[in-house]
Every structure is written in C-alpha cells, then in structure tokens.
Design an enzyme around this catalytic site. Sequence first.
Site, PDB file in Angstrom:
ATOM      1  CG  HIS A 159     -14.893  10.262 -23.176  1.00 43.40           C
ATOM      2  ND1 HIS A 159     -15.314   9.184 -23.902  1.00 43.40           N
ATOM      3  CD2 HIS A 159     -14.314   9.758 -22.061  1.00 43.40           C
ATOM      4  CE1 HIS A 159     -15.013   8.073 -23.238  1.00 43.40           C
ATOM      5  NE2 HIS A 159     -14.410   8.385 -22.124  1.00 43.40           N
TER       6      HIS A 159
ATOM      7  CB  CYS B 175      -4.385  30.481 -24.285  1.00 40.89           C
ATOM      8  SG  CYS B 175      -4.828  30.913 -22.587  1.00 40.89           S
TER       9      CYS B 175
HETATM   10  C1  BV8 Z   1      -7.199   6.530 -20.045  1.00 39.25           C
HETATM   11  C2  BV8 Z   1     -13.363  11.946 -27.028  1.00 39.25           C
HETATM   12  C3  BV8 Z   1      -5.489   6.518 -18.383  1.00 39.25           C
HETATM   13  C4  BV8 Z   1     -12.618  12.288 -28.261  1.00 39.25           C
HETATM   14  C5  BV8 Z   1     -13.027   9.558 -26.590  1.00 39.25           C
HETATM   15  C6  BV8 Z   1      -8.327  -0.875 -20.461  1.00 39.25           C
HETATM   16  C7  BV8 Z   1      -8.392  -1.813 -21.420  1.00 39.25           C
HETATM   17  C8  BV8 Z   1      -8.028  -1.465 -22.749  1.00 39.25           C
HETATM   18  C9  BV8 Z   1      -7.615  -0.183 -23.112  1.00 39.25           C
HETATM   19  C10 BV8 Z   1      -7.572   0.730 -22.146  1.00 39.25           C
HETATM   20  C11 BV8 Z   1      -7.898   0.395 -20.831  1.00 39.25           C
HETATM   21  N1  BV8 Z   1      -7.764   1.519 -20.108  1.00 39.25           N
HETATM   22  C12 BV8 Z   1      -7.348   2.537 -20.922  1.00 39.25           C
HETATM   23  C13 BV8 Z   1      -7.214   2.075 -22.163  1.00 39.25           C
HETATM   24  C14 BV8 Z   1      -6.820   2.851 -23.299  1.00 39.25           C
HETATM   25  C15 BV8 Z   1      -8.009   3.604 -23.932  1.00 39.25           C
HETATM   26  C16 BV8 Z   1      -9.056   2.661 -24.458  1.00 39.25           C
HETATM   27  O1  BV8 Z   1     -10.067   2.382 -23.841  1.00 39.25           O
HETATM   28  N2  BV8 Z   1      -8.807   2.193 -25.690  1.00 39.25           N
HETATM   29  C17 BV8 Z   1      -9.819   1.341 -26.374  1.00 39.25           C
HETATM   30  C18 BV8 Z   1      -9.865   1.744 -27.834  1.00 39.25           C
HETATM   31  C19 BV8 Z   1      -9.481  -0.100 -26.225  1.00 39.25           C
HETATM   32  N3  BV8 Z   1      -8.626   4.503 -22.977  1.00 39.25           N
HETATM   33  C20 BV8 Z   1      -8.081   5.741 -22.845  1.00 39.25           C
HETATM   34  O2  BV8 Z   1      -7.100   6.133 -23.444  1.00 39.25           O
HETATM   35  C21 BV8 Z   1      -8.763   6.645 -21.845  1.00 39.25           C
HETATM   36  N4  BV8 Z   1      -7.799   7.259 -20.985  1.00 39.25           N
HETATM   37  O3  BV8 Z   1      -7.456   5.369 -19.873  1.00 39.25           O
HETATM   38  O4  BV8 Z   1      -6.271   7.252 -19.325  1.00 39.25           O
HETATM   39  C22 BV8 Z   1      -4.439   5.904 -19.219  1.00 39.25           C
HETATM   40  C23 BV8 Z   1      -3.572   6.778 -19.833  1.00 39.25           C
HETATM   41  C24 BV8 Z   1      -2.548   6.194 -20.553  1.00 39.25           C
HETATM   42  C25 BV8 Z   1      -2.489   4.813 -20.786  1.00 39.25           C
HETATM   43  C26 BV8 Z   1      -3.429   3.985 -20.177  1.00 39.25           C
HETATM   44  C27 BV8 Z   1      -4.406   4.543 -19.377  1.00 39.25           C
HETATM   45  C28 BV8 Z   1      -9.477   7.820 -22.578  1.00 39.25           C
HETATM   46  C29 BV8 Z   1     -10.566   7.309 -23.447  1.00 39.25           C
HETATM   47  C30 BV8 Z   1     -11.378   8.481 -24.018  1.00 39.25           C
HETATM   48  C31 BV8 Z   1     -10.986   8.779 -25.445  1.00 39.25           C
HETATM   49  N5  BV8 Z   1     -11.854   9.799 -26.024  1.00 39.25           N
HETATM   50  N6  BV8 Z   1     -13.812  10.563 -27.058  1.00 39.25           N
HETATM   51  C32 BV8 Z   1     -13.457  12.205 -29.520  1.00 39.25           C
HETATM   52  O5  BV8 Z   1     -14.685  12.076 -29.410  1.00 39.25           O
HETATM   53  O6  BV8 Z   1     -12.852  12.316 -30.584  1.00 39.25           O
HETATM   54  S1  BV8 Z   1     -13.549   7.924 -26.690  1.00 39.25           S
HETATM   55  C33 BV8 Z   1     -14.793   7.915 -27.899  1.00 39.25           C
HETATM   56  O7  BV8 Z   1     -14.764   6.593 -28.422  1.00 39.25           O
HETATM   57  C34 BV8 Z   1     -16.188   8.152 -27.435  1.00 39.25           C
HETATM   58  O8  BV8 Z   1     -16.259   9.147 -26.450  1.00 39.25           O
HETATM   59  C35 BV8 Z   1     -16.570   6.768 -26.907  1.00 39.25           C
HETATM   60  O9  BV8 Z   1     -16.075   6.568 -25.621  1.00 39.25           O
HETATM   61  C36 BV8 Z   1     -15.809   5.848 -27.861  1.00 39.25           C
HETATM   62  C37 BV8 Z   1     -16.667   5.376 -28.990  1.00 39.25           C
HETATM   63  O10 BV8 Z   1     -17.496   4.400 -28.458  1.00 39.25           O
HETATM   64  P1  BV8 Z   1     -19.107   4.546 -28.561  1.00 39.25           P
HETATM   65  O11 BV8 Z   1     -19.540   5.891 -28.126  1.00 39.25           O
HETATM   66  O12 BV8 Z   1     -19.654   3.371 -27.908  1.00 39.25           O
HETATM   67  O13 BV8 Z   1     -19.351   4.519 -30.159  1.00 39.25           O
HETATM   68  P2  BV8 Z   1     -19.165   3.292 -31.154  1.00 39.25           P
HETATM   69  O14 BV8 Z   1     -19.278   3.832 -32.511  1.00 39.25           O
HETATM   70  O15 BV8 Z   1     -17.969   2.508 -30.765  1.00 39.25           O
HETATM   71  O16 BV8 Z   1     -20.441   2.345 -30.878  1.00 39.25           O
HETATM   72  C38 BV8 Z   1     -21.726   2.843 -31.151  1.00 39.25           C
HETATM   73  C39 BV8 Z   1     -22.689   1.791 -30.601  1.00 39.25           C
HETATM   74  O17 BV8 Z   1     -24.013   2.292 -30.779  1.00 39.25           O
HETATM   75  C40 BV8 Z   1     -22.589   0.461 -31.341  1.00 39.25           C
HETATM   76  O18 BV8 Z   1     -22.617  -0.597 -30.409  1.00 39.25           O
HETATM   77  C41 BV8 Z   1     -23.861   0.444 -32.214  1.00 39.25           C
HETATM   78  O19 BV8 Z   1     -24.382  -0.855 -32.370  1.00 39.25           O
HETATM   79  C42 BV8 Z   1     -24.803   1.295 -31.365  1.00 39.25           C
HETATM   80  N7  BV8 Z   1     -25.857   1.984 -32.110  1.00 39.25           N
HETATM   81  C43 BV8 Z   1     -25.834   2.398 -33.398  1.00 39.25           C
HETATM   82  N8  BV8 Z   1     -27.020   3.028 -33.709  1.00 39.25           N
HETATM   83  C44 BV8 Z   1     -27.774   3.018 -32.565  1.00 39.25           C
HETATM   84  C45 BV8 Z   1     -27.021   2.350 -31.539  1.00 39.25           C
HETATM   85  N9  BV8 Z   1     -27.494   2.183 -30.297  1.00 39.25           N
HETATM   86  C46 BV8 Z   1     -28.760   2.663 -30.014  1.00 39.25           C
HETATM   87  N10 BV8 Z   1     -29.524   3.321 -30.946  1.00 39.25           N
HETATM   88  C47 BV8 Z   1     -29.069   3.508 -32.214  1.00 39.25           C
HETATM   89  N11 BV8 Z   1     -29.858   4.141 -33.104  1.00 39.25           N
END
Ligand code: BV8
Length: 250
Positions: A126, A153
């Site tokens: 990402h 840029c």
């Molecule tokens: C795309 C950069 C083509 C920016 C990020 C299929 C199904 C559903 C939706 C979609 C699909 N395909 C595409 C989509 C849409 C979308 C998506 O997935 N939406 C989600 C919300 C449902 N995906 C996209 O848009 C992707 N592009 O598919 O392009 C396309 C284009 C148009 C239309 C369709 C398709 C691009 C996705 C990337 C976005 N950018 N980051 C920024 O950082 O600001 S995503 C960003 O959020 C992160 O990079 C990461 O991926 C995500 C956050 O998740 P996590 O990192 O897991 O963090 P989170 O807080 O959620 O969880 C933390 C975990 O850690 C928890 O479980 C917790 O319990 C645990 N934890 C806590 N403490 C600890 C721990 N674990 C271990 N030790 C600890 N101490």
Amino acid sequence: MQIPSGMFISEELRRRFAGATRVLVLTGAGVSAESGVPTFRGGGDTAVWKGLPFDVISSAHMVQQDLPAVWEWFDYRRDLLKSLEPNAAHKTLADWQHRFEDFTLVTQNVDGLHQRGGSRDVIELHGSIWRARCISCHSRYEFSAEELRPQECVGCGDAVLPDVVLFGELLPTGAFERAVEKAAACELCLVVGTSALVYPAAGLPELAKASGAFVCEVNPERTPLSDFCDEILMGKAGEVLPLFAESREP
Ligand code: BV8
C-alpha cells in the site's frame, strides 16, 4: 520477556518453522501497535480523522475533493511516526530474512517501521508515507523525517500526493504480483496484526492456504481469517514472534 499466558506454539508449527525454506509473512497495523502507531481498528467505517471514516479520508475520491485535507491526515501520521521506534516484532522479522532461504515480508503498513527495524526488500503493498508522487507525471519523491515533503512536482510543477495506495486505487504493479507469486509458492505463511478486511491484501493468506501452505495467524483477537488458519496464536506480535526463536530442528 514475559511469555503471554497460555501461549502455546504447537510442535507441528515449531517443526514446520524449523524446517521451512519458503516463508511468507503478511503484516498489518497491529505489528506497529506496540511501537505506539494507532491501528485502524478494522479499516472500514471507523472514524479516524476529523470524524471521517478511514476509507474516506484515505480514498482517491477524497484526493479529488480536498487534497490539502488528505495531506493534513498524512502529515499528522508522519509527525506521529517521527518519535516512534520499531518494536520486537519488526526486529524479529528482520532476523528471519537471514534465517530462511526464501523469505518474503509483505506489509500493508505505510509507516516504514519494518525497514527501520532492519528488514530489506519489503513488499509495501500500500505504498509508503515517506514518499510523494506527482498526480500527472507520477514522478516519485522520497523524503526523511527531517526533510520537508515536496509541495509540488519538481519535474512538471503539478500537485503531488502521498505515495500510498488509496481506497479505490489499484495496487502498485509488480508489488502485488510478486506477493501473489510468493504466496502461491510458500510452505509457511504467517499473518501478523491484520484485521484481514482490506482486499486484495487479505486474499494472500487464502491463496497461500489454497496452494498447500500452513497458515498461522498472530493477533490478540480473532479475525475473518481465523477459522481458516491451521493455527492461531492469540497474542501481541512483539511478544509472540520472539517465541519462535526456540524452534530448532527436531
Ligand atoms: C482496489 C494506505 C481495485 C493508505 C490502505 C473485495 C471485497 C470488498 C471490498 C473490496 C474488494 N476489493 C476491493 C475492495 C475495495 C477496498 C477494500 O478492501 N475495502 C474494505 C474496507 C472492505 N479495496 C481497495 O480499494 C483496494 N484497491 O481494490 O483496487 C478496485 C478499484 C476500484 C473498485 C474496486 C476495486 C486498495 C486498498 C488499499 C487502501 N489503502 N492503506 C493509508 O494507510 O492511509 S488500506 C489500510 O487499511 C492499511 O494499509 C490496511 O490494509 C488496512 C487496515 O487494516 P490493518 O492493517 O489490518 O489494520 P486494522 O486496524 O484494521 O487491524 C489491526 C489488527 O491488528 C486488528 O485485528 C487487531 O486485533 C490487531 N492487533 C492490534 N494490536 C496488535 C495486533 N496484532 C498483533 N500484535 C498487536 N500488538
């Protein structure tokens, strides 16, 4: 280091870890949580910035609407990172790159803490908060915590935006393909600190499993991936990953 109570790495996982050559690790925000980096708590509709849900403020749509607001959000996160250090999880994963013949570290994190922890050749699915790219000619600019980020840029004078993958944007070509290739070929896949809700990143462990890999999740909480893992270690990455060090050939 206090062993998380009830933390038990099975003999099978220890054996596979000790004998593996092709290993892939996918990380998310949770791996940086012990460094003090706020997680996104499941991405999706959680308000993270000025009442805006995460996948709104970090979206291609928001860049069209209000690029200064997007920069404000990333400037805030970069400032936060300046005083934070890699933790034991980052450092352990850096050690593993020398332990396995074919080790691949894939991260969803844009914080650069894996690299600061000593990891090289990290697949940043990402993007990175320490780079900017031009909106039109896509020139990229790397900058450190001490440097000011570019305002425009240098090449074509157009606006620049954070060189991260925004929601609705495709992942950087090459990075995702390489991750898919390694996921399909790995024997052992560890999924560390991700809520596994954002795609296509969350599809990598599924692919590894479908290709015969042993999949282990490290997370203090269950995720949509847990049921489908061969083993889940419910604990903090910084406490659990160092426990593997004891895994020697039987
Ligand atoms: C795309 C950069 C083509 C920016 C990020 C299929 C199904 C559903 C939706 C979609 C699909 N395909 C595409 C989509 C849409 C979308 C998506 O997935 N939406 C989600 C919300 C449902 N995906 C996209 O848009 C992707 N592009 O598919 O392009 C396309 C284009 C148009 C239309 C369709 C398709 C691009 C996705 C990337 C976005 N950018 N980051 C920024 O950082 O600001 S995503 C960003 O959020 C992160 O990079 C990461 O991926 C995500 C956050 O998740 P996590 O990192 O897991 O963090 P989170 O807080 O959620 O969880 C933390 C975990 O850690 C928890 O479980 C917790 O319990 C645990 N934890 C806590 N403490 C600890 C721990 N674990 C271990 N030790 C600890 N101490």
